[in-house]
Each structure stands twice: as C-alpha cells, then as structure tokens.
Motif scaffolding. Structure first.
Motif, PDB file in Angstrom:
ATOM      1  N   ASN A  61       0.812  -1.217   0.000  1.00  0.00           N
ATOM      2  CA  ASN A  61       0.000   0.000   0.000  1.00  0.00           C
ATOM      3  C   ASN A  61       0.842   1.262   0.000  1.00  0.00           C
ATOM      4  OD1 ASN A  61       0.604  -1.012   2.711  1.00  0.00           O
ATOM      5  ND2 ASN A  61      -0.466   0.817   3.437  1.00  0.00           N
ATOM      6  N   PHE A  93       3.216   3.816  -3.780  1.00  0.00           N
ATOM      7  CA  PHE A  93       2.528   4.751  -4.667  1.00  0.00           C
ATOM      8  C   PHE A  93       3.469   5.915  -4.977  1.00  0.00           C
ATOM      9  CE2 PHE A  93       1.597   6.118  -0.340  1.00  0.00           C
ATOM     10  CZ  PHE A  93       1.769   7.495  -0.389  1.00  0.00           C
ATOM     11  N   TRP A  94       3.225   6.569  -6.091  1.00  0.00           N
ATOM     12  CA  TRP A  94       4.089   7.668  -6.535  1.00  0.00           C
ATOM     13  C   TRP A  94       3.893   8.894  -5.652  1.00  0.00           C
ATOM     14  CZ3 TRP A  94       3.656  12.703  -8.092  1.00  0.00           C
ATOM     15  CH2 TRP A  94       4.789  13.255  -8.711  1.00  0.00           C
ATOM     16  N   SER A 145      -2.020   7.661  -0.081  1.00  0.00           N
ATOM     17  CA  SER A 145      -1.978   8.221  -1.426  1.00  0.00           C
ATOM     18  C   SER A 145      -1.168   9.505  -1.418  1.00  0.00           C
ATOM     19  CB  SER A 145      -3.401   8.520  -1.917  1.00  0.00           C
ATOM     20  OG  SER A 145      -4.001   9.522  -1.101  1.00  0.00           O
TER      21      SER A 145
END
Length: 844
Positions: free
Chosen positions: A343, A346-347, A457
């Motif tokens: 998880n 992410f970028w 995120s």
C-alpha cells in the motif's frame, strides 16, 4: 624529535586548512569516553586500518573536542609510543603496492606490551578507529569502486575526489578498546607472539566493522532478478505450475512473471538517496521533535559485526521506519532493508522508499505459490548476504497503543531461511519506539470511533504538511534484549539442523514455534518501553471518574508512579524519566494533551474532547509496567486485611489473562518474587501497611489511600472484560454451551452495553481481538470444557476464577454485568440476536 616525525608534523599542518574547509566529520558512538570507559589516566594509542595523514589530523580534532589524547604520528624512536600515537595495519596504497601490511605497528605493540608488563597498574589501551567517507558499499561489479570506495584504499587522486564529494559525510567510528592488562592477554609469553595475535584480532575487527557500518556490496539489479528466477526453489515452483490447472503456461511465461514479482518486491538501495533522506529528515526532526533519545544501542553495535541483524520494532506511526533507519545511520550502523506493505508503493513515495532500502510485500500470499517462492528467495538472499533487515511483526500500526498479536508470516520465512543455512547466526533486536505525541493522533481517534481507514496516497501525503507545523515533544528509541534464533530453538529442544536436511516439507514444529517466538519478541519490546510525561499523565487522569484531578495531587501521584517504577523495576532495559512530577506535567501541558483551569480550592488539570480518547492510547503504552501494582492495589478495593499468600493467589489466577493481553515479561516461576518486590515498594511508599502477617491499605483519611485507589483503576477495564466473558459462561444452563465465535460476539456486545451504561469512553474496551485473546487463555488454561462441534462450558476451576474476578470489581458494576447479561439472554431467546457469519462459524 626525528627528521621523519618533523616532516609528518609539517605535512599535517599543511593539511589543516583544506580539511577545515572540506571535511565535517561525525563520530560514533557520540560519547566514546562513557561508552568505553576511557579516562585521562589511560595510555591510549589509536589503531587505524590504512596509513593516512588525513586520519591523524581528524583524530587530533576529535581529541580536542572529547578531551581524549590528540592524534599524532608515531615516533618510532621512542621506547613507548606516546599517548595519541596512531598505528596503521596497512601502508598507503600506490600503483606498485596495494594493501601491503605495515609491520611497524607490530613493533609499537611490542613496546606497549613490555611497558604494560613493567607497569601492571597503568592501563595501556589500543583503541581501533575506522574512517568512513560517504558510507557507500559500492556495487559488486564496479570499476570505480577501486578508486573512490574508501579513502583508506585509494591513491592520492581517489583521496582528493572522496574528500571533495564526501567530505561532509565523514564518520569516525571508535571500536571496543583492547586493554593490554586484560586477563585475555597472557603477558608471560613473548611480546612478539602477542603482538602478532593482536594484529590479527584488529584486522578481523576492521573487516567486520566495515560490513556492520557500510553494509555488504550491493548486487546489480539485473543479476539479482536473474539469480532469483534461476534459483532452485523458484524453478521447482515453476515446474509444478506448468502442469497445474487447465490453462497451462510455459516455463518462459512463468519465469517472466517471476521476474515481474522480483521487480515489484526488491529494494533498489541507493547510498545517495540515504544521504539525501538523512539531510532532509534532520531538518524535519529538529523542527517537530524536541530530540531523539536512544538507549541500549551499545550491545547492538557490538553484535552487528558477526550476526545477521533483524530489527523488530513496535509499529505506532508511519514515522517509525524513518526514525529507526535515520538513527541507525547516524549511530554508525548500516541502515536496514525494510519490509513495507504494498500500500506504500505509490508515486512518488514508493520509489523514494525503495531507494532507501524498502522492499514491498503483499498483504496475503494465499493462492500464489510463485509469488511466495520469489519473496522467500529474496528474503533468504538478504539474510545470507548479511544485509540487516527490519520488519514489523504486528503487520500494521496499533490504533490502541497496545502491541498487536504478531503476524507470523515473516517470522516463519525467517526460520525457514535459517533451515536453508546462513553464513551468520540470526539475531532479533526488539525496538520500542515511543512518542510523547504522534502526528497521526487525530486520524486514530476517528478510526477508534468507527471511521474507515484512509488509503495511503499522494493526496494524503500533502495533508501531512499541516501536521508538521505542530510540536510533538521527544521520541524514544529503546533497543531491547536481543534474541538469538538458534538459542531460542535449542531451548525448546528443537533439532533445527535435522529439519534443515529436508527442505521439501514444512516442519511440524514450525507453526507453534513462530507463535511463541512472536510473543517472546513482543515481551522484549515491552520490556524496553519508555515511560514519558504524556503516558504517565494519561494513566493518572483516566483513573478518575471525570478525567480531572487537583494539580498538586496529580503531581504527587506522578512522583509516586516514578518512584514505584524505580523501586520495583520492570526490566533492566526500561527507560524511566529523570524529571519530577511537576516537570512532567508542564511538558504534558506544553504539548496540549491536558488543560488547566484555576479554582478557588486549587488548580485542576483535566483532559478535554478527543484528547480523552487519545489518552487511552498513550496510557496503554505503559499499562503493562503498572499492571501488576494496579492488580495488587485492586485487591484492597474490597478487602481490608489480606495476607501475602492470599494476594499471590488472586494474582496467580488472573495473571494468565494479563500475561497474554499485555505481553508482560514474567513467567509464572518469577511472578511470586516480583509480587513481593512490588508489595515491599508499596509499603515503603506508605500506600500499604504490614502488621502481624497481614497487609492492609493506608487509612482512608491518608492521601496515600486515594493514590492506592487511583492506581487500582489502571487495570479495572481489563478485569471488567474478563468478568464479561466469565459472566456469559456462568449464565449458561446445564444443557447449554457456547461456541467460541458466539462467546466472543456475545462478550463484545455485552462490553458495548456496559461501556454505554458506565460512560467508558474507550472504544478499545469492546475490541473483538481482546475477547479473542481471552477465549484463547480460557482454553489453554483448562478453564472451559471444549468439544469440537458442540462448544464450550465452564469447569469447576472457572467458577473459582469468576468469583475471584468479581471480588475485584465494585458492587454496582457486578450488578450491572448480571443485569446486562440477563437482558442479552432474553433477546437471544426472542430470536433478536445477530446471525453468525460464515467466517465466525469457520473460526468456531
């Protein structure tokens, strides 16, 4: 002074200006005098790996800062090398001579041995000092590493480049001194023989210190992928998968898929990224934290030289892995490769973490044998190369402040790697990470109230900027008692060497062993806990009906808790505050965890709003430390006079629940001794009195009585939960039984009702995982009859346990429990109880 010495001193003087401009060295440990017990009376001589004028000058600068002998060139004409003299094991490399031994150091050691023999009362010490520039281990196949990998192994041109580009990342690492008066050195034999032996010991030290500080050389990423795909374990799975199922795939397709898995999993370690993150995090930490306090690292620094280190920290915050790697790097240890959840990939975070040493794993390997084989092979290669590894055995961050039940997947893979054979023995290093205040506190409160966890995120990352504008107090990194995996297996009479001969089958003992291993690591983490201001204030105020207390009484209570923890210590690794109760309260007020208002009768301190829920989190950080004193205090809520044996009887019955729930360190054999120690401390503090073989509480007019009753409240929520499950069992009719899942569900519902009726503002009070652990203890201790398919019924011993727990609760709460239980039973008879899910049926 000889001509050669004069020339060396002149050369050193010329070096000072460029070194002053280009080099900013750091040292590890930060205080070698206290860590290695060095004093001004010691005759200290430094030993370095390779001849270097730069190293002598840096030791001169460090000597002035530390009040240690300043580094200087060795005058070979002296009978005894002067204090601060620098000996070198190797000559400086040149085109025609690389790594050639410098025999002059042996002659100097011979002189020191003779001096020690002539002056047995004067301590002569050899202090090894390693120099690192940039901390770059280099690639295994790299042409440049022969020129710029280390200033000690480079020629003049390479030395200039290293100082120019890595002068600000210079580390001086002091090693364990060799005392020539030590019993390990036999001064009766020839000094030349001893000098040769010491020279070999020092060479081994420098080789091991290099790997422990810089890490092994990194493998080319293409070679890593090809090597894992071509390994026997992965190829065996590929062979099986080719013949499995209807949609058969070729070996090329499966190898291509395995290669994709390696790219998804593997770290892409970059020393340049480590240096960048180190610089960035230094600014962040100094902005939001009052400091990072590190304890018990000395033993880890020593063991890292000849063990494969696996750091196993508790998991409280996303800052955990950044803090630990950052501090290890600054303490002169190689930063570990960290197991991170997919998880976090992410970028742009995923790429940064991967270059910082993170490798990613999926939450579940179930149904994907190829992925599991690839991950196992990658982990084995990390261990076998000697790369330190870090993983969180809890699996995720704790939202309650307690240690979570270990997820044993990574532990099982670690044990299986040992069975395959490793170059170094595995050493688990438990790490307790404690915060005075966490920046995720607000989100944790929401999750405890039922709010869904937000997915990580880039947008969530931007929201962290607001949190970084606040002040979060101090952070504590406490390293616990290391656990040698081989010793752990041998203590349980497990013949792991025999199991290693048959790698095709999973050993029968593995499942239970890794469960015990995870529990033991959790206990060692808790044994290294840090008791800080916010935790103590939260523990104290939550024990009051309205989370408020007179300021002076609160200060006295804090002082009592600190004194109790010192007089009856939980463990040798625990970190206790050195401040007074007043100073601790001022810190909590500064951090905004508590509020204060003036009253004509005296100032009052209280917890307000969401901080009341968050305070349960902080109090849970240290609840295990005060659980035993609190349980003893709880006995005197309902009893006036009790003997020591009666107190021990109460504790013996209830302790298995606390032992499992809070991961308390004492086994049953050591419990009686610790109870006596706590009782003696409470008597010394005046909270208890002992007369004629009986123990009683202080008079209810004595302030110590209210402190004892406040202390008793810490363990009350746990006792109430135990009473809830036992009440459900006790209310069964002769022909009835309860399945395990039903008992957990019914207990959770009853806990929710009790929390509503008695204003218990702690969502963790009805946490289903806590009830699952309670039922596990009931089965293991034989307090229930359990037959597969028919459910559970209480035994006769369970009735004794039930009455004991009730005797430690207030009468209104006892009545509330029974009333709520009857209400639930009536609803069940009317058919309004919730239907069991398929998952709960499977669990039962």
């Amino acid at each position: 002074m000889s001509l050669s010495s004069s020339l060396k001193n002149f050369s050193l003087a010329l070096l000072r200006l460029p070194l002053k401009l280009l080099v900013r060295e750091k040292r590890a440990p930060s205080d070698p005098q206290s860590e290695f017990h060095l004093s001004a009376e010691d005759h200290i001589v430094y030993v370095l790996r390779t001849q270097s004028m730069t190293s002598i000058e840096l030791l001169r600068r460090q000597g002035e800062q530390l009040e240690l002998p300043a580094g200087k060139a060795t005058d070979q004409k002296l009978n005894i090398p002067a204090q601060g003299s620098c000996l070198f094991l190797n000559n400086r490399p040149s085109i025609f001579r690389r790594h050639k031994e410098n025999e002059a150091h042996k002659a100097s050691i011979v002189k020191l041995l003779k001096a020690q023999q002539a002056n047995p009362n004067k301590p002569y010490k050899l202090v090894p000092v390693s120099m690192y520039w940039g901390r770059n281990p280099g690639k295994e196949k790299s042409f440049l590493r022969y020129f710029v990998s280390s200033i000690e192994e480079s020629g003049r041109f390479g030395k200039f480049l290293i100082m120019l580009f890595s002068g600000r990342q210079c580390l001086l690492q002091y090693g364990q001194p060799i005392e020539l008066s030590s019993p390990d050195i036999d001064l009766s034999i020839a000094p030349e023989k001893n000098a040769h032996k010491l020279s070999r010991i020092l060479r081994v030290h420098f080789n091991r210190a290099w790997v422990a500080t810089v890490g092994p050389r990194t493998e080319n990423r293409r070679d890593l992928i090809d090597g894992i795909v071509a390994s026997d374990s992965v190829q065996q799975v590929i062979a099986r998968e080719q013949t499995k199922g209807k949609n058969k795939r070729s070996s090329d397709e499966l190898e291509q898929e395995a290669g994709k898995y390696v790219k998804e999993i593997a770290a892409n370690f970059s020393p340049r990224m480590i240096r960048f993150l180190s610089s960035l995090l230094t600014r962040v930490w100094y902005k939001i934290y009052a400091g990072i306090e590190v304890n018990n690292l000395k033993q880890v620094r020593q063991m890292a030289k000849d063990h494969e280190i696996i750091y196993v920290p508790c998991h409280r915050s996303h800052a955990d892995y950044l803090l630990l790697s950052y501090q290890l790097y600054h303490e002169g240890l190689a930063p570990p490769h960290i197991a991170a959840g997919i998880n976090l990939n992410f970028w742009p975070v995923g790429s940064i973490l991967r270059r910082g040493g993170a490798f990613f794993l999926r939450r579940s390997f179930r149904g994907n044998r190829l992925y599991a084989a690839v991950f196992n092979e990658y982990l084995y290669r990390l261990f076998n190369k000697g790369i330190p590894v870090e993983y969180f055995q809890e699996g995720g961050r704790s939202r309650t402040g307690r240690l979570l039940t270990p997820k044993t997947g990574m532990l099982a893979m670690t044990v299986q790697s040992l069975l395959r054979g490793l170059k170094k023995p595995i050493l688990f290093v438990p790490v307790y990470i404690g915060y005075e205040r966490m920046f995720e506190g607000k989100s944790y409160v929401g999750e405890l109230r039922g709010k869904r966890k937000q997915k990580e995120s880039f947008g969530q990352l931007l929201g962290v900027r607001k949190a970084l504008k606040r002040f979060y107090g101090k952070v504590y990194l406490n390293f616990g008692q290391p656990l040698d995996l081989q010793d752990f297996l041998q203590q349980r009479n497990i013949d792991w060497r025999q199991s290693s001969q048959d790698q095709e089958e999973r050993p029968e003992w593995l499942s239970n062993t890794v469960t015990e291993l995870g529990d033991e690591i959790n206990r060692r983490i808790n044994a290294a806990a840090s008791v800080n201001s916010v935790c103590l204030v939260s523990l104290s105020l939550l024990a009051t009906p309205r989370q408020a207390m007179d300021k002076n009484e609160l200060i006295s209570h804090l002082d009592m808790l600190i004194t109790l923890a010192k007089s009856a210590p939980y463990s040798d690794y625990i970190n206790l505050p050195q401040h007074s109760g007043l100073q601790l309260l001022e810190t909590a007020l500064k951090l905004g965890m508590v509020q204060e208002f003036s009253d004509p009768a005296g100032d009052v301190v209280f917890i307000e709003g969401d901080e009341a829920i968050l305070s349960t989190y902080y109090s849970n950080n240290i609840l295990h430390i005060y659980a035993l004193p609190s349980l003893i205090a709880a006995v005197f809520q309902r009893h006036d006079h009790v003997s020591r044996d009666e107190i021990k009887g109460y504790i013996k019955l209830i302790y298995p629940f606390l032992h499992q729930e809070l991961y308390i360190r004492w086994q049953r054999e050591a419990l009686s001794e610790q109870v006596d120690l706590v009782l003696d401390s409470l008597i010394t503090l005046g909270l208890l009195q002992e007369k004629g073989g009986n123990i009683s509480s202080a008079s209810d007019e004595d302030p110590n009585w209210s402190r004892l009753m406040t202390l008793a409240q810490a363990v009350q929520p746990a006792l109430q939960r135990y009473a809830i499950s036992l009440t459900m069992l006790h209310s069964l009719q002769d022909h009835e039984s309860l399945r395990r899942a039903e008992l957990e569900q019914e207990s959770q519902k009853l806990a929710q009702r009790i929390a509503a009726l008695h204003s218990i503002n702690a969502p963790e009070f009805f946490d289903k995982n806590l009830f699952r652990n309670q039922v596990k203890v009931l089965k293991e201790e034989g307090w229930v009859h359990h037959t597969e398919g028919t459910g559970m019924r209480p035994t006769q011993q369970c009735e004794t346990l039930y009455s004991t727990v009730l005797n430690l609760l207030s009468v209104p709460l006892q009545q509330g429990l029974k009333k709520a239980s009857r209400s639930l039973r009536q609803n069940k008879e009317l058919g309004t109880e919730p239907v069991m899910t398929d998952q709960s049926k499977e669990e039962s």
